[in-house]
Design an enzyme around this catalytic site. Structure first.
Site, PDB file in Angstrom:
ATOM      1  CG  HIS A  32      -1.824   1.162   1.322  1.00 59.91           C
ATOM      2  ND1 HIS A  32      -3.049   1.201   0.692  1.00 59.91           N
ATOM      3  CD2 HIS A  32      -1.683   2.348   1.954  1.00 59.91           C
ATOM      4  CE1 HIS A  32      -3.633   2.354   0.938  1.00 59.91           C
ATOM      5  NE2 HIS A  32      -2.834   3.083   1.701  1.00 59.91           N
ATOM      6  CG  HIS A  78     -10.481   3.539   3.248  1.00 60.24           C
ATOM      7  ND1 HIS A  78     -10.973   3.864   4.482  1.00 60.24           N
ATOM      8  CD2 HIS A  78      -9.128   3.527   3.386  1.00 60.24           C
ATOM      9  CE1 HIS A  78      -9.978   4.063   5.321  1.00 60.24           C
ATOM     10  NE2 HIS A  78      -8.855   3.859   4.684  1.00 60.24           N
TER      11      HIS A  78
END
Ligand SMILES: Nc1ncnc2c1ncn2[C@@H]1O[C@H](COP(=O)(O)OP(=O)(O)O)[C@@H](O)[C@H]1O
Ligand SMILES: [Mg+2]
Lengths: 707, 214, 80, 80
Positions: A32, A78
């Site tokens: 990420h 998200h």
């Protein structure tokens, strides 16, 4: 962290890392944060143009709008947090993307959400859909930034792994631009906002960087709770700091929290930093150094301030009723030294956390199942057009999205000329005669059938969406939602999508200024459809006196189709999905030259034509129906073959205007019908009463959510 | 003629309200909630937003802000006091208006244009309108459902098609004097043709006209 | 001292939340549910050694801010 | 039967509302307040004669709708 990665940390430090150091590297080197699997490919994007002020790499991209105005934009995903807890997952997604934008010195002026779920007949999917929309509303409305548009898709491939992307646009004056730099030695690091707790320890790395099934509940970090009130105060405090020129640089605390907010700004400035964890204001007692460094507590910002301005900065924080504490000092040399309980717990080359992160050139392989799909062309449509249209209008992804966007404040700031429900959103820039248009688009099914063609078409569609408001394409942000990158077929889909986006950007002459990559979107080993989502910003200069709108059609007006003649290829279309439930064939390729021509034409016509609407999902038939519903006027479409009525072939527009009021280039335009009456008649099939059209369209989502 | 537009932490419509008032020739100034002296202001507006995050109850914490003492004074002096959306909720919590605002009937946030009917023109908000006149402006709230067990509220505007369960379909409520008014929809969002409606002008012009020099 | 405050909505005041949850429960087949009321509870940690004083102080907080007299009643329990 | 369900937020989960209320109480001079947590209580009226069955049914409702298992724990008390 893999053994090789651990080994290279040892190599870097020349010793075994301390626990806190290991924590920092493990989060900073997570997929990420480090983009280790995607970096090699992201280099392909065109990122330059004379109007680009800040390209990819900073918290948000920044482009020049003229008149001293800059726009900052960014998109974020998200996905995994929203599956764990839909309300808070989506809410904290909004909070995060806002921080990326006001970190740049901009005031966030609008949000767009792109959300994808499994079919609504499954209660779990309804629960997720409901929670995500409530979370975006709960946070966005309360923080005081309007959500003026977005995108919605339902498909089985998202059932175990919904996609929640959020895009934010900010405006700033040229002299207010701030970067994420620590600046010179002796500058002071001031931590602003929320107290630090054990929220989402390793959240980004754990949740977004591993296959979801692996991260069983015990491995999952504690859910982060968003506090829009704190964020609102943080926004106002930061904007005052920028206005008064009190900060040298700012970095938001998102994924990897303090580790990132200290090492990255230091790395960018080529300096080091002393950080004192004992100064960090905490919500919980007994937090260890690794916990403090990895915590993803929300609503926190790090400001870098020259020593003589610290008191003023703390005073601004106090005025806005947020906490501000000095946690560090910038040092010459490149060493990041972290102390806790008076002891040195970490001593590492600041830049190494970002710059020396591993880079993987993962193996690629074209999935062989693609041949099977391509060899089975899409079936033709046998039902009558009126029945097909009603089934499309009843589809939750094609029907009205009012159920979603009426839960969002989409009017705050008095800029929303065109809000949700049209093609692109159009926001005026007050004090100028300019306006910004934004369209966000994704299409997982199209990209599964052909990731390169699909991704390119998304971009051209978005460009057309902004062009019909009178805007010209300016810049792109992308959110690349994919499956497990350790699978060669997934990496191939990824590479192809990047290629498609790049080719389309080059054809339109616009740069990619930012983006986000989300891998490991899979459940039970099944990867999601490759789902690149793009947000395209356009500038209307000047904004049309009366921008085209779906609601401006009137009795007697002519209906024209502009663009290339469509083919009957239904591969990847909504009709194929809704009517046949198939996903086969190969989607029609975009035509870059034609795309640019139609986009340019649309941007001009927008100044003369009452209704200009891009023909996309649901084809010509659905586009006309949307106009009828919004304008409350019927229409008759002349003889067009059913397959062509529902074709989604690219670069096409619907134009509605008084006969003779406009002249269109006849090689790319044809008269297809006329507005009038109380019914919509498609190619001589059974007329559909307006009231029926509207009822079916309006109820598509509500009737599913109310059971 | 100066109007104070109060800014609480969490307020977000202050700039819109100030802009709308100025576009109508009014003189509007933003005032931070810690201000304790509104001398020299002829009227006050509590704009919409989420003061103190709407935590505890909407308006419950804001009503204790230092500035509210001055708002009370102006209300007692009969000066125009207008609460929009969250401002309406704060006026109820502070007892300047009867009743309270609870969650919408369908427990969902509602942001869309609604149609209102003028019921009572004897208030500082509706003075320029006519009884029975229809006004189309945006609603934007989760707690817009007005309840008044005392039945003492004076309804100035009502929803033509009640969206949230409000008692008597009330969209705007005034005190007996008519100088303190709370309205749930946003008149400032209805002041520009380009944004879909100018009906809100009738209300804000009425408010500006009701100002008398301090 | 641990103090528990329960804020209860007056019966005559509409309770959209309770109604909605009741409906949801029925939809899920829990027909045995006759009624649902949702209340807010505050768990306070309050300094002080005399329960009576603490109680009256907290009751004052309720009247002042924690409860809205128009809609709600409250009960205060010290040390639960 | 009267059933009382208390939903409590897990201690490690942030409670912005509680923090804000605590701040407000301090501003109002109630400095003795050390901490505030906000929870929910459901008062259900449930048909049935065997407390045990009722209890387990209500616990099921908690897992389904009343509580959010990711953030909250719950306790069920029959006949209070
Ligand atoms: N999740 C969402 N949130 C807010 N608005 C949405 C959402 N999904 C769709 N919309 C709005 O509905 C309209 C139709 O969406 P879409 O089909 O993506 O438009 P287009 O096909 O022109 O890109 C757009 O104006 C979009 O802003
Ligand atoms: Mg589209």
């Amino acid at each position: 962290m893999t053994d090789e990665e651990y080994a290279s940390v040892v190599g870097l430090l020349g010793r075994t890392p301390r626990p806190a150091e290991l924590a920092m590297y493990s989060v900073m080197w997570s997929e990420h944060c480090s983009y280790k699997s995607s970096r090699t490919h992201l280099g392909r994007f065109p990122t330059e143009a004379p109007w680009v002020v800040v390209g990819p790499g900073e918290n948000a991209g920044v482009v020049d709008l003229g008149d001293g105005w800059l726009a900052a934009l960014r998109i974020e995903s998200h996905n995994h947090p929203s599956f764990v807890e839909p309300y808070q997952g989506a809410a904290t997604g909004v909070g995060g993307i806002l921080r990326d934008v006001f970190t740049m010195g901009a005031r966030p002026v609008a949000l767009w959400d792109q959300i994808r779920f499994g079919p609504l007949d499954d209660p779990k999917n309804r629960y997720l859909f409901n929670g995500v929309v409530a979370g975006i509303a709960g946070y966005g409305n309360a923080v005081g930034v309007p959500t003026v548009g977005g995108e919605l898709e339902f498909d089985d491939s998202y059932t175990g792994n919904p996609l929640v992307n959020v895009m934010c646009l900010g405006l700033l004056r040229r002299d207010q631009l701030v970067l994420g730099t620590a600046g010179d030695p002796d500058n002071v690091a001031v931590l602003l906002g929320n107290a630090t707790g054990r929220d989402g320890i390793g959240g980004a790395s754990v949740l977004a960087s591993a296959s979801f099934d692996e991260t069983s509940s015990d491995k999952r970090p504690s859910v982060q709770v968003g506090d829009p009130f704190e964020e609102k105060k943080l926004i106002e405090a930061c904007l005052e700091l920028y206005q008064r020129g009190l900060v040298v640089g700012v970095q938001d605390l998102g994924a990897a929290g303090l580790s990132c907010a200290t090492s990255e700004p230091a790395g960018r400035a080529g300096v080091g930093m002393d950080v004192d964890l004992d100064a960090v204001h905490v919500r919980e007692t007994g937090m260890t150094a690794p916990e403090l460094l990895m915590s993803e507590s929300q609503e926190r910002m790090m400001a870098f301030v020259s020593p003589n301005r610290v008191d003023e900065v703390l005073a601004v924080a106090a005025k806005w009723e947020i906490d501000g504490v000095v946690v560090g000092t910038v040092r010459p040399g490149g060493t990041l030294t972290v102390r806790h309980g008076g002891e040195v717990v970490a001593e590492v080359p600041a830049a190494s956390l970002a710059d020396d992160a591993p880079r993987y050139d993962r193996p690629l392989a074209r999935p062989e199942w693609l041949d099977r799909l391509w060899e089975a062309p899409a079936r033709r449509l046998e039902e009558s057009p009126d029945r097909i249209l009603l089934r499309l209008l009843d589809d939750p992804a094609l029907g009205s999205t009012a159920w979603v966007y009426e839960q969002y404040d989409h009017m705050l700031f008095l800029n929303t000329i065109i809000g949700p429900g049209g093609d692109a959103s159009l926001l005026r820039i007050r004090g100028t005669d300019k306006a910004l248009a934004v369209s966000t688009d994704g299409n997982g099914r199209l990209c599964r059938l052909d990731p390169r063609r699909g991704a390119a078409r998304l971009l051209f569609e978005a460009a057309l969406n902004v062009a019909v408001t009178g805007a010209r394409p300016l810049a792109v942000v992308d959110n690349l939602n994919f499956g497990n990158p350790e699978k060669p077929t997934v990496m191939w889909q990824f590479r192809e999508s990047v290629e498609g986006i790049s080719e389309a950007c080059e054809a339109l002459g616009i740069p990619v200024v930012g983006g986000n990559v989300s891998f490991y979107n899979e459940s039970e080993g099944e990867d999601i459809h490759p789902t690149p989502v793009i947000g395209l910003l356009g500038l209307a200069d000047p904004v049309p006196q009366r921008p085209p709108h779906l609601s401006r059609a009137a009795d007697g007006m002519e209906i024209w189709e502009i663009g290339p003649m469509p083919t009957g290829n239904l591969a990847g279309t909504s009709a194929q999905r809704v009517i046949h439930g198939d996903l086969t064939g190969r989607p029609t390729a975009a035509d870059p030259a034609m795309a640019s021509r139609i986009v340019g034409l649309a941007a001009e016509l927008a100044h003369q034509i009452p209704v200009l609407h891009d023909v996309s999902d649901g084809g010509l038939a659905l586009a006309v129906a949307e106009v009828c519903i919004a304008s409350n006027v019927g229409a008759a479409i002349t003889d067009v073959a059913t397959d062509l009525l529902f074709s989604e072939d690219p670069h096409r527009l619907l134009a509605v205007f008084e006969s003779g009021s406009v002249t269109l280039p006849d090689d790319v335009s044809r008269l297809v019908g006329r507005m009038g009456g109380e019914t919509l008649t498609l190619a001589g099939s059974e007329p559909i009463p307006l009231t029926t059209l509207r009822r079916v369209y309006d109820q598509a989502i509500p009737r599913r959510m109310s059971n | 003629m100066r109007v104070a537009v109060v800014v609480f932490p969490g307020t977000n419509c202050e700039l819109d309200v100030a802009h709308a008032l100025r576009s109508l020739g009014g003189e509007a100034e933003l005032v931070w909630h810690r201000e304790t002296d509104l001398a020299g202001f002829d009227g006050v507006v509590l704009p919409g937003g989420f003061a103190h995050g709407d935590y505890l109850r909407t308006g419950a914490i804001a009503r204790f802000s230092p500035v509210m003492g001055e708002v009370m004074r102006m209300a007692e002096e009969g000066r125009p006091v207008l609460g929009i959306c969250n401002g309406f909720q704060i006026l109820c919590e502070s007892g300047l208006l009867p009743g309270a605002l609870i969650a919408n009937r369908d427990l969902a946030f509602i942001c869309r244009f609604v149609e209102l009917e003028v019921v009572d023109t004897g208030t500082v908000l509706t003075g320029a309108a006519e009884v029975g006149q229809r006004i189309k402006i945006p609603l934007n709230s989760y707690e817009g459902n007005w309840v008044d067990p005392t039945q003492s509220g004076r309804i100035a505007l009502r929803y033509v098609d009640d969206p949230n369960g409000s008692q008597g379909s009330a969209a705007a409520v005034a005190n007996d004097l008519g100088n303190v008014v709370g309205i749930m929809p946003h008149p400032e969002r209805g002041t520009d043709e380009l944004l879909g409606s100018v009906d809100g002008r009738i209300l804000l012009e009425g408010f500006l006209r009701s100002l008398v020099p301090a | 001292m641990r103090v528990t405050v329960e804020i209860t909505r007056r019966p005559e005041i509409a309770d959209p939340q309770g109604t909605t949850i009741e409906r949801a429960l029925h939809d899920l087949g829990h027909d045995e549910v006759r009624s649902v009321r949702v209340d807010r509870v505050f768990h306070l940690e309050v300094a002080g050694d005399d329960p009576e004083t603490v109680k009256s102080r907290v009751e004052e907080m309720c009247r002042q801010v924690l409860a809205n007299p128009v809609l709600e009643d409250f009960t205060v329990e010290v040390g639960r």
